[in-house]
Write a protein that holds these residues in place. Structure first.
Motif, PDB file in Angstrom:
ATOM      1  N   LEU A 135      -1.249   2.259  -9.080  1.00  0.00           N
ATOM      2  CA  LEU A 135      -0.382   3.267  -8.465  1.00  0.00           C
ATOM      3  C   LEU A 135      -0.615   3.339  -6.958  1.00  0.00           C
ATOM      4  CD1 LEU A 135      -0.474   6.322 -10.921  1.00  0.00           C
ATOM      5  CD2 LEU A 135       1.526   4.965 -10.294  1.00  0.00           C
ATOM      6  N   ALA A 136      -1.881   3.312  -6.551  1.00  0.00           N
ATOM      7  CA  ALA A 136      -2.212   3.417  -5.125  1.00  0.00           C
ATOM      8  C   ALA A 136      -1.636   2.244  -4.335  1.00  0.00           C
ATOM      9  CB  ALA A 136      -3.727   3.475  -4.950  1.00  0.00           C
ATOM     10  N   VAL A 137      -1.870   1.035  -4.839  1.00  0.00           N
ATOM     11  CA  VAL A 137      -1.411  -0.161  -4.119  1.00  0.00           C
ATOM     12  C   VAL A 137       0.114  -0.246  -4.128  1.00  0.00           C
ATOM     13  CG1 VAL A 137      -1.498  -2.679  -4.048  1.00  0.00           C
ATOM     14  CG2 VAL A 137      -3.557  -1.375  -4.634  1.00  0.00           C
ATOM     15  N   GLN A 138       0.721   0.027  -5.282  1.00  0.00           N
ATOM     16  CA  GLN A 138       2.183  -0.062  -5.368  1.00  0.00           C
ATOM     17  C   GLN A 138       2.852   0.967  -4.471  1.00  0.00           C
ATOM     18  OE1 GLN A 138       3.654  -2.627  -7.207  1.00  0.00           O
ATOM     19  NE2 GLN A 138       5.362  -1.993  -5.889  1.00  0.00           N
ATOM     20  N   HIS A 139       2.238   2.140  -4.349  1.00  0.00           N
ATOM     21  CA  HIS A 139       2.772   3.173  -3.456  1.00  0.00           C
ATOM     22  C   HIS A 139       2.873   2.637  -2.023  1.00  0.00           C
ATOM     23  CE1 HIS A 139       3.247   6.987  -1.370  1.00  0.00           C
ATOM     24  NE2 HIS A 139       2.118   6.779  -0.705  1.00  0.00           N
ATOM     25  N   LEU A 140       1.840   1.957  -1.565  1.00  0.00           N
ATOM     26  CA  LEU A 140       1.852   1.423  -0.198  1.00  0.00           C
ATOM     27  C   LEU A 140       2.841   0.265  -0.049  1.00  0.00           C
ATOM     28  CD1 LEU A 140      -2.001   1.633   0.386  1.00  0.00           C
ATOM     29  CD2 LEU A 140      -0.246   2.975   1.572  1.00  0.00           C
ATOM     30  N   LEU A 141       2.947  -0.576  -1.061  1.00  0.00           N
ATOM     31  CA  LEU A 141       3.936  -1.660  -1.013  1.00  0.00           C
ATOM     32  C   LEU A 141       5.354  -1.099  -1.002  1.00  0.00           C
ATOM     33  CD1 LEU A 141       2.384  -4.280  -3.479  1.00  0.00           C
ATOM     34  CD2 LEU A 141       2.279  -4.271  -0.971  1.00  0.00           C
ATOM     35  N   ASP A 142       5.592  -0.061  -1.796  1.00  0.00           N
ATOM     36  CA  ASP A 142       6.923   0.544  -1.841  1.00  0.00           C
ATOM     37  C   ASP A 142       7.306   1.183  -0.514  1.00  0.00           C
ATOM     38  OD1 ASP A 142       7.151  -0.227  -4.476  1.00  0.00           O
ATOM     39  OD2 ASP A 142       6.680   1.759  -5.314  1.00  0.00           O
ATOM     40  N   LEU A 143       6.313   1.523   0.299  1.00  0.00           N
ATOM     41  CA  LEU A 143       6.589   2.060   1.634  1.00  0.00           C
ATOM     42  C   LEU A 143       6.921   0.962   2.637  1.00  0.00           C
ATOM     43  CD1 LEU A 143       3.824   4.822   1.806  1.00  0.00           C
ATOM     44  CD2 LEU A 143       6.299   5.203   1.777  1.00  0.00           C
ATOM     45  N   GLY A 144       6.935  -0.296   2.169  1.00  0.00           N
ATOM     46  CA  GLY A 144       7.351  -1.406   3.012  1.00  0.00           C
ATOM     47  C   GLY A 144       6.238  -2.188   3.669  1.00  0.00           C
ATOM     48  N   HIS A 145       4.984  -1.854   3.416  1.00  0.00           N
ATOM     49  CA  HIS A 145       3.878  -2.569   4.047  1.00  0.00           C
ATOM     50  C   HIS A 145       3.775  -3.981   3.475  1.00  0.00           C
ATOM     51  CE1 HIS A 145       2.313   0.941   6.186  1.00  0.00           C
ATOM     52  NE2 HIS A 145       2.696   1.635   5.122  1.00  0.00           N
ATOM     53  N   PRO A 146       3.587  -4.982   4.341  1.00  0.00           N
ATOM     54  CA  PRO A 146       3.578  -6.380   3.878  1.00  0.00           C
ATOM     55  C   PRO A 146       2.443  -6.674   2.903  1.00  0.00           C
ATOM     56  CG  PRO A 146       3.837  -6.260   6.263  1.00  0.00           C
ATOM     57  CD  PRO A 146       3.494  -4.890   5.809  1.00  0.00           C
ATOM     58  N   THR A 147       1.314  -6.031   3.096  1.00  0.00           N
ATOM     59  CA  THR A 147       0.192  -6.150   2.166  1.00  0.00           C
ATOM     60  C   THR A 147      -0.675  -4.905   2.291  1.00  0.00           C
ATOM     61  OG1 THR A 147      -1.538  -7.628   1.332  1.00  0.00           O
ATOM     62  CG2 THR A 147      -1.415  -7.351   3.724  1.00  0.00           C
ATOM     63  N   VAL A 148      -1.741  -4.852   1.514  1.00  0.00           N
ATOM     64  CA  VAL A 148      -2.629  -3.687   1.508  1.00  0.00           C
ATOM     65  C   VAL A 148      -4.062  -4.182   1.642  1.00  0.00           C
ATOM     66  CG1 VAL A 148      -3.458  -1.697   0.183  1.00  0.00           C
ATOM     67  CG2 VAL A 148      -1.043  -2.389   0.022  1.00  0.00           C
ATOM     68  N   TRP A 149      -4.775  -3.656   2.628  1.00  0.00           N
ATOM     69  CA  TRP A 149      -6.186  -3.968   2.795  1.00  0.00           C
ATOM     70  C   TRP A 149      -7.007  -3.041   1.901  1.00  0.00           C
ATOM     71  CZ3 TRP A 149      -7.924  -7.603   6.678  1.00  0.00           C
ATOM     72  CH2 TRP A 149      -6.866  -8.268   7.309  1.00  0.00           C
ATOM     73  N   HIS A 150      -8.277  -3.379   1.708  1.00  0.00           N
ATOM     74  CA  HIS A 150      -9.057  -2.643   0.718  1.00  0.00           C
ATOM     75  C   HIS A 150     -10.492  -2.431   1.180  1.00  0.00           C
ATOM     76  CE1 HIS A 150     -10.428  -1.101  -3.073  1.00  0.00           C
ATOM     77  NE2 HIS A 150     -11.110  -2.177  -3.416  1.00  0.00           N
ATOM     78  N   VAL A 151     -10.978  -1.192   1.026  1.00  0.00           N
ATOM     79  CA  VAL A 151     -12.395  -0.881   1.204  1.00  0.00           C
ATOM     80  C   VAL A 151     -12.945  -0.632  -0.203  1.00  0.00           C
ATOM     81  CG1 VAL A 151     -14.115   0.608   2.273  1.00  0.00           C
ATOM     82  CG2 VAL A 151     -11.946   0.139   3.457  1.00  0.00           C
ATOM     83  N   ALA A 152     -13.785  -1.550  -0.683  1.00  0.00           N
ATOM     84  CA  ALA A 152     -14.263  -1.528  -2.063  1.00  0.00           C
ATOM     85  C   ALA A 152     -15.509  -0.671  -2.200  1.00  0.00           C
ATOM     86  CB  ALA A 152     -14.555  -2.949  -2.535  1.00  0.00           C
ATOM     87  N   GLY A 153     -15.763  -0.222  -3.425  1.00  0.00           N
ATOM     88  CA  GLY A 153     -17.003   0.463  -3.748  1.00  0.00           C
ATOM     89  C   GLY A 153     -18.111  -0.536  -4.003  1.00  0.00           C
ATOM     90  N   PRO A 154     -19.311  -0.087  -4.342  1.00  0.00           N
ATOM     91  CA  PRO A 154     -20.451  -0.987  -4.523  1.00  0.00           C
ATOM     92  C   PRO A 154     -20.195  -2.033  -5.607  1.00  0.00           C
ATOM     93  CG  PRO A 154     -20.955   1.237  -5.298  1.00  0.00           C
ATOM     94  CD  PRO A 154     -19.666   1.325  -4.568  1.00  0.00           C
ATOM     95  N   ALA A 155     -20.681  -3.239  -5.360  1.00  0.00           N
ATOM     96  CA  ALA A 155     -20.404  -4.369  -6.248  1.00  0.00           C
ATOM     97  C   ALA A 155     -20.922  -4.142  -7.656  1.00  0.00           C
ATOM     98  CB  ALA A 155     -21.011  -5.645  -5.658  1.00  0.00           C
TER      99      ALA A 155
END
Length: 358
Positions: A180-200
């Motif tokens: 939902l989070a990623v698709q929300h940003l794509l639906d806003l027209g952003h070419p891609t989405v960068w990510h800050v991940a939690g601990p491995a």
């Protein structure tokens, strides 16, 4: 100091009855929380119990009611939003169902120092205590199937991501939330989405990162290299300083709200506007998320519902109902606020950091 003070004798039910001026049967009803006792009489008996230091015989009560009326909870840390809210749900539902909660915290120096032995020791202690069921709130990578010993004959359930298939478990739907989070940003027209991940080592973080990547691939979008974090605002701040230097980074999915807070600060310090230049989406919906600046778009997890469901399932099993192994998913929802907005092209280069005079 006398031996009597060091080892106070037990107070009998008969002594309480004499002090309160009621029958022994009435005292027994109050001790076992039987409802058909007049409230003034109940208060009088409770006052007598308090004055004399009376403690009900737990084992005897268990024999009478067929259970101890207590649920044990093993938790790794009380320092995370999810655990605090989950325990809140457990305590509220247990009280509603007339069960007490015994909480044991496993306290290694660091998460990586947690061992199956420590968790097994906590479970063994609960197995010897007067509990009817056990709820474990801990990352499943710390409790491998081969090494962890659950007490025989005591219902148990795990609340965490990636839980063991041989045990009943409960978890928020990490995959659906990240999608939902990623698709929300794509639906806003952003070419891609960068990510800050939690601990491995976190299963929850790993599920969110894998879903972020899979969603971008399915949409035919480029997959940037994720920034590795540790759930802290400081980690988000460091990632934000680096993302400010990348004009193409116009949308960021952050694996929890705490890191999103640090990221927002870093972007603000570098003169990058949110959401005009960079859109940000977090995960968890901590209470303060609505009061970030700008208010944070984030994925809401119903942690209290997970705790409540854990208690309901444990009590079902205590009462003799068969509980199938496998994971029960608790729903999530995307909460849209002002930190996410439409794509407007690459963001400007950041404001240069002032240099101190030498």
């Amino acid at each position: 100091m006398s031996l009597a003070n060091e080892h106070p004798r037990s107070v009998s039910l008969r002594e309480v009855a004499q002090r309160a001026g009621v029958s022994g049967q009435t005292v027994s009803r109050v001790a076992n929380n039987v409802p058909n006792v007049a409230e003034p009489t109940r208060r009088k008996v409770l006052a007598a119990m308090s004055e004399l230091g009376y403690r009900p015989n737990v084992a005897a009560r268990a024999l009478r009611r067929g259970s101890f009326g207590s649920i044990g909870v093993v938790v790794f840390t009380l320092g995370t939003l999810g655990n605090i809210r989950t325990i809140s749900g457990i305590v509220a539902e247990a009280a509603r169902r007339d069960y007490a909660v015994e909480l044991i915290q496993v306290q290694p120096a660091t998460e990586n120092d947690a061992t199956e032995g420590q968790v097994s020791s906590a479970l063994s202690r609960l197995g010897q205590d007067a509990v009817d069921g056990i709820i474990v709130i801990i990352e499943s990578h710390l409790i491998s199937k081969s090494a962890l010993e659950f007490p025989d004959g005591i219902p148990s359930i795990i609340v965490e991501a990636g839980a063991r298939p041989d045990r009943p478990s409960i978890n928020g739907d990490q995959t659906a939330g990240a999608r939902l989070a990623v698709q929300h940003l794509l639906d806003l027209g952003h070419p891609t989405v960068w990510h800050v991940a939690g601990p491995a080592e976190s299963n929850s973080a790993r599920e969110r990162t894998e879903t972020w990547r899979d969603t971008l691939v399915a949409a035919g979008r480029p997959v940037p290299e994720p920034f590795q974090g540790d759930w802290s605002a400081e980690a988000g701040y460091r990632a934000g300083l680096r993302l400010a230097e990348i004009p193409e980074a116009t949308a960021v999915f952050v694996s929890n709200d705490q890191m999103a807070l640090g990221l927002l600060r870093a972007l603000h310090e570098r003169g990058i506007r949110v959401p005009e230049d960079v859109s940000v989406v977090g995960f968890d919906d901590m209470d303060e998320a609505a009061h970030f600046w700008p208010p944070l778009t984030t994925v809401h997890q119903f942690f209290e519902d997970a705790g409540s469901l854990a208690v309901s399932l444990i009590i079902d099993e205590i009462q003799g109902r068969d509980l199938e192994p496998g994971e029960r998913k608790v729903g999530i929802e995307l909460v849209t606020r002002q930190s996410s907005g439409p794509y407007r092209g690459p963001h400007p280069l950041p404001t240069p950091i002032p240099q101190e005079d030498s």
